[in-house]
Design an enzyme around this catalytic site. Sequence first.
Site, PDB file in Angstrom:
ATOM      1  N   ASP A 110      -2.882  -7.900  -1.429  1.00  0.00           N
ATOM      2  CA  ASP A 110      -3.600  -6.772  -0.662  1.00  0.00           C
ATOM      3  C   ASP A 110      -5.098  -7.187  -0.465  1.00  0.00           C
ATOM      4  O   ASP A 110      -5.862  -6.351   0.034  1.00  0.00           O
ATOM      5  CB  ASP A 110      -3.394  -5.412  -1.202  1.00  0.00           C
ATOM      6  CG  ASP A 110      -3.894  -4.143  -0.167  1.00  0.00           C
ATOM      7  OD1 ASP A 110      -3.733  -4.529   1.073  1.00  0.00           O
ATOM      8  OD2 ASP A 110      -4.404  -3.118  -0.658  1.00  0.00           O
ATOM      9  N   GLU A 118      -6.164  -9.625   0.988  1.00  0.00           N
ATOM     10  CA  GLU A 118      -5.841 -10.577   2.142  1.00  0.00           C
ATOM     11  C   GLU A 118      -7.142 -10.958   2.838  1.00  0.00           C
ATOM     12  O   GLU A 118      -7.216 -12.266   3.650  1.00  0.00           O
ATOM     13  CB  GLU A 118      -4.666 -10.112   2.966  1.00  0.00           C
ATOM     14  CG  GLU A 118      -4.969  -9.651   4.120  1.00  0.00           C
ATOM     15  CD  GLU A 118      -5.515  -8.046   4.003  1.00  0.00           C
ATOM     16  OE1 GLU A 118      -6.139  -7.645   4.595  1.00  0.00           O
ATOM     17  OE2 GLU A 118      -5.188  -7.559   2.594  1.00  0.00           O
ATOM     18  N   ASP A 130      -7.875  -2.660  10.390  1.00  0.00           N
ATOM     19  CA  ASP A 130      -7.987  -3.632   9.923  1.00  0.00           C
ATOM     20  C   ASP A 130      -8.802  -4.869  10.521  1.00  0.00           C
ATOM     21  O   ASP A 130      -8.888  -5.889   9.578  1.00  0.00           O
ATOM     22  CB  ASP A 130      -6.825  -3.859   8.838  1.00  0.00           C
ATOM     23  CG  ASP A 130      -7.413  -4.435   7.378  1.00  0.00           C
ATOM     24  OD1 ASP A 130      -8.717  -4.292   6.790  1.00  0.00           O
ATOM     25  OD2 ASP A 130      -6.695  -5.022   6.555  1.00  0.00           O
ATOM     26  N   ARG A 164     -10.242 -11.341   2.489  1.00  0.00           N
ATOM     27  CA  ARG A 164     -11.030 -12.504   1.941  1.00  0.00           C
ATOM     28  C   ARG A 164     -10.536 -13.932   2.314  1.00  0.00           C
ATOM     29  O   ARG A 164     -11.127 -14.842   2.292  1.00  0.00           O
ATOM     30  CB  ARG A 164     -11.500 -12.021   0.565  1.00  0.00           C
ATOM     31  CG  ARG A 164     -10.571 -12.367  -0.607  1.00  0.00           C
ATOM     32  CD  ARG A 164     -10.903 -11.536  -1.678  1.00  0.00           C
ATOM     33  NE  ARG A 164     -10.842 -10.086  -1.572  1.00  0.00           N
ATOM     34  CZ  ARG A 164     -11.053  -9.327  -2.352  1.00  0.00           C
ATOM     35  NH1 ARG A 164     -11.560  -9.644  -3.842  1.00  0.00           N
ATOM     36  NH2 ARG A 164     -11.290  -7.905  -2.289  1.00  0.00           N
ATOM     37  N   LYS A 221       0.893  -1.260   0.222  1.00  0.00           N
ATOM     38  CA  LYS A 221       0.202   0.041  -0.224  1.00  0.00           C
ATOM     39  C   LYS A 221       0.818   1.225  -0.058  1.00  0.00           C
ATOM     40  O   LYS A 221       2.056   1.141   0.384  1.00  0.00           O
ATOM     41  CB  LYS A 221      -0.787   0.159   1.271  1.00  0.00           C
ATOM     42  CG  LYS A 221      -2.078  -0.896   1.443  1.00  0.00           C
ATOM     43  CD  LYS A 221      -2.647  -0.682   2.952  1.00  0.00           C
ATOM     44  CE  LYS A 221      -3.773  -1.874   3.105  1.00  0.00           C
ATOM     45  NZ  LYS A 221      -4.912  -1.636   2.188  1.00  0.00           N
TER      46      LYS A 221
END
Length: 456
Positions: free
Chosen positions: A306, A308, A247, A310, A236
């Site tokens: 990115d 990740e 997150d 799921r 990112k």
Amino acid sequence: MPFFETSSTAIPITFVTKSSWDEVAEALPPPQRQFAASCAFAAKPGGYLALPSPDGALAQVLFGLEDEGARSRDLFRPGALPGLLPPGTYRFANAPHDTRLAALAFALGTYRFARYRKADRPEVRLAPPDGVDPAEIERIAGAAMLARDLINTPSNDMGPDELAAAAQALAAEFGASFACTIGEELEKHFPLIHAVGMASSRAPRLIDIGWGDPDHPKVTLVGKGVCFDTGGLDLKPSSGMLIMKKDMGGAANVLALARMVMDAKLKVRLRVLIPAVENAVAGNAFRPLDIFTSRKGITVEIGNTDAEGRLVLADALALADEEKPDLLIDLGTLTGAARVALGPDLPPFYTNDETLAADLARCAVKENDPLWRMPLWPPYDQWLDSKTATITNAPSGGFAGSITCALFLQRFVEHAGSWLHVDIYGWTPSAKPARPEGGECQAARAIYTLLSERYA
């Protein structure tokens, strides 16, 4: 700290609108009416005025709300009061737009995150309004504050181990079982969770809490617990990484929801699953185009490291689905596409259960916990196809990112009676009444109301 206190000397709070102000002003004692006029009080939404008694004490408080016919009304506006009022116990002298939500907002408005610097909570209490259950408000507000605290804690103090400790403490408080899968067992049985977290010096794990009578309906909650997300090798930018401590907002919110459920003693057999990882960058980090075989046996090609969240949810959902729960719910801070579509305050939800969708939408409105249904659109399912594996975690093209994420997760749910997926943000970008800037409890209050209606 308790939010409510019964007191015969509670100071009245009178809610006023522009259209009701003349009538309210006429009923005030002449000195207070003159004082309000001298202060140019005009009953604007959020307007506040403390009226003195003849001896100089605080006689009552005026607080402005939107008119009944206003296009937009903030039912949490009374949550600004704790930051305005001097210490003391107060009561509602008249009814706001929604008395129960106003009382909840008042409680939520006392929140302060004070772990790292002094931030005294307002020393105010509210006399329970008629018809409002103070224990229920305490339950909901306390759980929301738990979610806020967990999300607001920076990642150096809220890694997978600390998140597991918070979950274990909650389990112990309510006599729930607690287990944690880590190391070789995690790699063997939950390959996707292990893959996402293996580059971090802080070991990935799967947290598993169980509570309730085994004969009651099975309700399983799954929360994304990515304690910090660098994006992995698909790194990112710094601006995108700035608030990635949030997150694990899905995990924080399922723990808040679990607290409400257990404290209310709902008649469910509750299970909480949290894949707790840190998506870090190192020589052993998982790579774009790597392929892993998930717990369910589906092979997954890594289109983007990115995407990740799921991945870790997929293995946890597969485990949850194996015992065929009556209701399976997952929450996660998953896609920027959801924010582009609906903004930070309105999380999308997905389900194929029409009754569940209608009930949840109604509860979201009732609780002022906004949610908006989005479609599990079958034609987009083919976008997940991979040339070298069963599916990819990140379809090329970039369209409908929140929908394709939901469709990805749907591949791992087969046996549950009903499945609900919510793509939350878990963060308030700018402060609003009862919602300070920072970590936020999203969807949990609406879902709790739904569960309370079904399993009280």
